[in-house]
Design a protein around this motif. Sequence first.
Motif, PDB file in Angstrom:
ATOM      1  N   GLN A   1      56.340   5.960  87.895  1.00 41.18           N
ATOM      2  CA  GLN A   1      57.499   6.819  88.142  1.00 41.18           C
ATOM      3  C   GLN A   1      57.965   6.793  89.591  1.00 41.18           C
ATOM      4  O   GLN A   1      59.134   6.486  89.871  1.00 41.18           O
ATOM      5  CB  GLN A   1      57.174   8.254  87.730  1.00 41.18           C
ATOM      6  CG  GLN A   1      58.320   9.233  88.043  1.00 41.18           C
ATOM      7  CD  GLN A   1      58.082  10.608  87.439  1.00 41.18           C
ATOM      8  OE1 GLN A   1      57.297  10.757  86.517  1.00 41.18           O
ATOM      9  NE2 GLN A   1      58.766  11.603  87.960  1.00 41.18           N
TER      10      GLN A   1
ATOM     11  N   GLY B   1      52.264   4.394  77.895  1.00 39.49           N
ATOM     12  CA  GLY B   1      51.611   4.700  79.160  1.00 39.49           C
ATOM     13  C   GLY B   1      52.312   4.178  80.393  1.00 39.49           C
ATOM     14  O   GLY B   1      52.019   4.611  81.513  1.00 39.49           O
TER      15      GLY B   1
ATOM     16  N   PHE C   1      51.802  15.533  79.184  1.00 40.59           N
ATOM     17  CA  PHE C   1      52.882  15.603  80.169  1.00 40.59           C
ATOM     18  C   PHE C   1      52.519  16.578  81.297  1.00 40.59           C
ATOM     19  O   PHE C   1      52.830  16.352  82.460  1.00 40.59           O
ATOM     20  CB  PHE C   1      54.161  16.075  79.460  1.00 40.59           C
ATOM     21  CG  PHE C   1      55.327  16.318  80.385  1.00 40.59           C
ATOM     22  CD1 PHE C   1      56.129  15.272  80.793  1.00 40.59           C
ATOM     23  CD2 PHE C   1      55.616  17.596  80.827  1.00 40.59           C
ATOM     24  CE1 PHE C   1      57.200  15.503  81.646  1.00 40.59           C
ATOM     25  CE2 PHE C   1      56.680  17.840  81.670  1.00 40.59           C
ATOM     26  CZ  PHE C   1      57.485  16.774  82.084  1.00 40.59           C
TER      27      PHE C   1
ATOM     28  N   ASN D   1      54.067   6.537  83.169  1.00 43.03           N
ATOM     29  CA  ASN D   1      53.273   7.510  83.923  1.00 43.03           C
ATOM     30  C   ASN D   1      52.931   7.040  85.337  1.00 43.03           C
ATOM     31  O   ASN D   1      53.249   7.726  86.311  1.00 43.03           O
ATOM     32  CB  ASN D   1      52.011   7.864  83.125  1.00 43.03           C
ATOM     33  CG  ASN D   1      51.301   9.088  83.661  1.00 43.03           C
ATOM     34  OD1 ASN D   1      50.957   9.169  84.830  1.00 43.03           O
ATOM     35  ND2 ASN D   1      51.080  10.062  82.789  1.00 43.03           N
TER      36      ASN D   1
ATOM     37  N   TYR E   1      47.483   2.856  82.469  1.00 46.09           N
ATOM     38  CA  TYR E   1      47.061   3.760  83.540  1.00 46.09           C
ATOM     39  C   TYR E   1      46.222   3.013  84.587  1.00 46.09           C
ATOM     40  O   TYR E   1      46.410   3.183  85.787  1.00 46.09           O
ATOM     41  CB  TYR E   1      46.220   4.907  82.966  1.00 46.09           C
ATOM     42  CG  TYR E   1      46.994   5.911  82.144  1.00 46.09           C
ATOM     43  CD1 TYR E   1      48.384   5.977  82.177  1.00 46.09           C
ATOM     44  CD2 TYR E   1      46.324   6.813  81.312  1.00 46.09           C
ATOM     45  CE1 TYR E   1      49.075   6.896  81.415  1.00 46.09           C
ATOM     46  CE2 TYR E   1      47.014   7.749  80.551  1.00 46.09           C
ATOM     47  CZ  TYR E   1      48.390   7.787  80.611  1.00 46.09           C
ATOM     48  OH  TYR E   1      49.079   8.702  79.859  1.00 46.09           O
TER      49      TYR E   1
ATOM     50  N   SER F   1      48.931  16.522  84.800  1.00 47.15           N
ATOM     51  CA  SER F   1      48.860  16.340  86.260  1.00 47.15           C
ATOM     52  C   SER F   1      48.883  17.674  86.990  1.00 47.15           C
ATOM     53  O   SER F   1      48.182  17.875  87.988  1.00 47.15           O
ATOM     54  CB  SER F   1      50.011  15.448  86.742  1.00 47.15           C
ATOM     55  OG  SER F   1      51.251  16.021  86.394  1.00 47.15           O
TER      56      SER F   1
ATOM     57  N   THR G   1      44.252  10.916  85.446  1.00 54.71           N
ATOM     58  CA  THR G   1      44.956  10.547  84.219  1.00 54.71           C
ATOM     59  C   THR G   1      44.272   9.363  83.543  1.00 54.71           C
ATOM     60  O   THR G   1      44.141   9.314  82.314  1.00 54.71           O
ATOM     61  CB  THR G   1      46.422  10.193  84.527  1.00 54.71           C
ATOM     62  OG1 THR G   1      47.047  11.325  85.144  1.00 54.71           O
ATOM     63  CG2 THR G   1      47.181   9.848  83.260  1.00 54.71           C
TER      64      THR G   1
ATOM     65  N   LYS H   1      46.558  10.004  89.475  1.00 48.87           N
ATOM     66  CA  LYS H   1      46.486   8.759  88.711  1.00 48.87           C
ATOM     67  C   LYS H   1      45.067   8.493  88.213  1.00 48.87           C
ATOM     68  O   LYS H   1      44.858   8.101  87.070  1.00 48.87           O
ATOM     69  CB  LYS H   1      46.974   7.575  89.561  1.00 48.87           C
ATOM     70  CG  LYS H   1      48.480   7.517  89.753  1.00 48.87           C
ATOM     71  CD  LYS H   1      48.879   6.241  90.474  1.00 48.87           C
ATOM     72  CE  LYS H   1      50.388   6.145  90.628  1.00 48.87           C
ATOM     73  NZ  LYS H   1      50.811   4.892  91.301  1.00 48.87           N
TER      74      LYS H   1
END
Length: 484
Positions: free
Chosen positions: A72, A66, A303, A69, A190, A306, A321, A318
């Motif tokens: 990035q 995780g 993947f 994610n 996350y 989003s 997710t 975010k």
Amino acid sequence: MSSRDDSASEDGLRKPLLHTGSWYRMGSRQSSIMGSSAQMIRESISIFLCVFIVALGPIQFGFTCGYSNPTQSDIISDLGLTISEFSIFGSLANVGAMVGAIASGQIAEYIGRKGSLMIASIPNILGWLTISFAKDSSFLFMGRLLEGFGVGIISYTVPVYIAEISPQNLRGSLGSVNQLSVTIGIMLAYLLGMFLHWRVLAVLGILPCTLLIPGLFFIPESPRWLAKMGLNEDFETSLQVLRGFDTDISVEVNEIKRSVASSTKSSTIRFAELKRRRYWYPLMLGIGLLVLQQLSGINGVLFYSSNIFKSAGISSGKAATFGLGTIQVIATGITTSLVDKAGRRVLLIVSSSLMTASSLVVAIAFYLEDFVPEKSHFILGTLSLVSLVVLVIGFSLGLGAIPWIIMSEILPVNIKSLAGSVATLFNWLTASVITMTANLLLTWSSGGTFTIYALVSAFTVVFVRLWVPETKGRTLEEIQWSFR
């Protein structure tokens, strides 16, 4: 030590790297006279404590998955990376995990399950520290490879250890804790990633394995591994600790001894022997389920989540997710409570059926985008979002946890190290292929991609119905004898 223990040591069999410890020992298994303090210590060392401690490994596994994610944009900005460089960073965990998977079986075979987890913890800690102090991409890449190597070992060793210590009526529920812990690790990455700088998040990444290392000294080694190594005294002590000191373990001891005696003591097996049904059939099932788990496209779906959130009008990617991660934890928790009641096969069929239906709905929604007015795209996006949630729930209800449980249950003891490593390697290899091809496939055709995922999930239903046996309520020895 018994004569069998002496012969075991002559055969080159090794004692575990992390010994069960003299404080577990009893003067006699039948002795009913114990000091009150000793009684308290022994009763506190339950199977649940063992599972709770080793579950720190898959939490580390999930945190690693995780981490990339939510970090990035910040990592790219701070270190001046390109998108392709960050993509390499994310995928290197899979590369390291494949190397770890190849080594995992032999490491767990020669130094024990606890020793294997100790070895896996060290590169994980070093990897997180390397990432937290990274000044350029090379340090990021090195840290990610180290993490992946540790995760590859953990992904094989933890389900095997849990299966080998669990009583038959709890093995499914306790085995599901492995996947539950992975989803908790992902959810924590996350959640914390929404508030913490990526370097601080990397420092927090060392916590699970930092706690795991001392925790390993407080739990016994796998009794089945000890029996295979010829350490009979340690084997019986470990099993008594796990079952409770008031429990008669004589029947289970005899079953395990009979199983070990009927298998070769050699840690290697000729590939020609794998053609025998007792070997190729469980090996095919183990590899098949772990490959189908990834071919279902779950990594590709997550993947692309989003973009689906954006098409549904959700602005905070975010937060959405994190919500998806929370749903995974809840659904996997439900599986943990059901797997020993409903059975493995039923949950796998329900899980794959839900994934088939939801993937088809998403595919249809994408196909219809070209034929409906633009004002209706929001409705299609919402439909895709709901279907995505159902797909994740479906995966979590069976296909996420149960392939690992079945792999750890069905492989015969004398090929478990080789076959388990191969099955774990195939799982990580397939995960890498899906992750790398998802973007290309979605660029080619979003509807076509989800159609492919739906077909794979439908085939999984057929695969389970035709070939996967029910292992609920059976001892590991009974399961493995059934393949003879």
